[in-house]
Design an enzyme around this catalytic site. Structure first.
Site, PDB file in Angstrom:
ATOM      1  N   GLY A  31      19.620-127.713 -31.875  1.00 26.94           N
ATOM      2  CA  GLY A  31      21.032-127.391 -31.798  1.00 26.94           C
ATOM      3  C   GLY A  31      21.924-128.579 -31.519  1.00 26.94           C
ATOM      4  O   GLY A  31      21.519-129.727 -31.623  1.00 26.94           O
ATOM      5  N   HIS A  37      21.683-133.410 -38.986  1.00 25.60           N
ATOM      6  CA  HIS A  37      21.139-132.080 -39.235  1.00 25.60           C
ATOM      7  C   HIS A  37      21.734-131.498 -40.523  1.00 25.60           C
ATOM      8  O   HIS A  37      21.041-130.842 -41.300  1.00 25.60           O
ATOM      9  CB  HIS A  37      21.475-131.137 -38.078  1.00 25.60           C
ATOM     10  CG  HIS A  37      20.914-131.546 -36.762  1.00 25.60           C
ATOM     11  ND1 HIS A  37      21.704-131.987 -35.717  1.00 25.60           N
ATOM     12  CD2 HIS A  37      19.638-131.587 -36.297  1.00 25.60           C
ATOM     13  CE1 HIS A  37      20.957-132.255 -34.678  1.00 25.60           C
ATOM     14  NE2 HIS A  37      19.689-132.033 -35.000  1.00 25.60           N
ATOM     15  N   GLY A 147      14.035-135.078 -40.182  1.00 25.99           N
ATOM     16  CA  GLY A 147      14.678-136.380 -40.327  1.00 25.99           C
ATOM     17  C   GLY A 147      13.729-137.508 -39.961  1.00 25.99           C
ATOM     18  O   GLY A 147      12.935-137.399 -39.019  1.00 25.99           O
ATOM     19  N   ASP A 150      13.179-139.494 -36.271  1.00 28.51           N
ATOM     20  CA  ASP A 150      12.040-139.147 -35.425  1.00 28.51           C
ATOM     21  C   ASP A 150      10.758-139.386 -36.230  1.00 28.51           C
ATOM     22  O   ASP A 150      10.039-138.445 -36.588  1.00 28.51           O
ATOM     23  CB  ASP A 150      12.141-137.701 -34.957  1.00 28.51           C
ATOM     24  CG  ASP A 150      13.382-137.457 -34.117  1.00 28.51           C
ATOM     25  OD1 ASP A 150      13.427-137.969 -32.991  1.00 28.51           O
ATOM     26  OD2 ASP A 150      14.303-136.781 -34.593  1.00 28.51           O
ATOM     27  N   SER A 185      22.496-138.782 -33.275  1.00 28.25           N
ATOM     28  CA  SER A 185      21.616-138.103 -32.335  1.00 28.25           C
ATOM     29  C   SER A 185      22.462-137.215 -31.441  1.00 28.25           C
ATOM     30  O   SER A 185      23.593-137.591 -31.069  1.00 28.25           O
ATOM     31  CB  SER A 185      20.849-139.117 -31.476  1.00 28.25           C
ATOM     32  OG  SER A 185      20.189-138.473 -30.401  1.00 28.25           O
TER      33      SER A 185
END
Length: 281
Positions: A31, A37, A147, A150, A185
């Protein structure tokens, strides 16, 4: 676009989708969604008939002194973004829905989880694999989107899927950055204005590393040394690690060949940030 809170409801919806022959994409998130995202959601919407975005701050991947309680949450904001990009459902369960009281089953990818971020966060990737495997079993997607910021997580999830025969394709997506170059981030919100200036050194050091490599530098020790100098020259910064690794094993390499990744984790003030670039072929 609706928000679903229970496992039984999302399973019923997915069952009907599959009866209709729809392909399903999953974007797992914690979230507080941002454009990074958003790029994953866009890829899923483009490639699948239906897209589920999970929004779940997973307690099992946080250590005892990490930021579980203060991790940013804003489901209304998340809903607006997912809806604007064409997502179909947000799966937003409570921890009590995802984990029974005496949950005793864990998932750990040996040999990959203990390296890099796993050194200072020893339980992190077991928690990630646990929740992702649960999401795969609940939603049964055809495709899932992660993504590359990471990077270690991507490698570990890919290996988990291979080892456990999950019928899902893992789709890696490029790092999305602010105009300044800072990798997007959810934790960037923790940075003060002055810390944000120091955080730019992560991308700057990686760009310089790419410059050195393009000029023919192959020695990992030289590249790591130059990255370290740039970051340590900035205030508020404390390096956790700077590594150059094989992308399949995550083992350190001394001489760059094919399939390598330059990975770093740095504390800027109290905020831990990661960044990287990788040569995947």
């Amino acid at each position: 676009m609706k928000i679903v809170k229970t496992i039984s409801e999302i399973r019923d919806i997915v069952k009907e989708w599959k009866k209709s022959g729809y392909s399903i994409g999953l974007v797992p998130t914690m979230g507080y969604l941002h454009a990074g995202h958003g790029s994953l959601i866009e890829q899923s919407v483009k490639n699948n008939d239906k897209t589920v975005v999970s929004v779940f701050v997973n307690p099992t991947q946080f250590g005892p002194n990490e930021d579980l309680e203060k991790y940013p949450r804003d489901i209304k904001r998340d809903r607006e973004l997912v809806s604007s990009l064409g997502g179909d459902i947000i799966f937003n369960p409570e921890p009590e829905e995802m984990y029974i009281k005496y949950n005793s089953t864990t998932v750990k990818v040996e040999g990959l989880s203990e390296k890099l971020c796993g050194i200072t966060r020893p339980a992190h990737f077991a928690g990630v694999c646990q929740v992702v495997s649960k999401l795969f079993n609940i939603i049964t997607p055809d495709n899932a989107y992660f993504g590359l910021k990471d990077f270690q997580q991507y490698v570990i999830i890919n290996k988990m899927v291979e080892d456990l025969n999950f019928p899902v394709k893992i789709n890696p997506c490029i790092i999305v950055r602010e105009e300044s170059g800072l990798a997007l981030s959810s934790r960037n919100i923790y940075l003060t204005d002055e810390e944000r200036k120091s955080a730019l050194s992560l991308n700057q050091s990686l760009k310089y590393a790419q410059y050195l490599i393009n000029k023919g530098e192959k020695r990992a020790s030289v590249i790591i040394s130059e990255i370290t100098k740039i970051i340590e020259n900035m205030p508020y910064s404390k390096i956790d690690y700077v590594k150059i690794v094989n992308i399949d094993t995550l083992d350190n390499i001394e001489i760059l060949e094919t399939k390598y990744a330059v990975l770093l984790a740095v504390y800027i003030g109290k905020t831990r940030l990661i960044d990287n670039f990788a040569e995947l072929s």
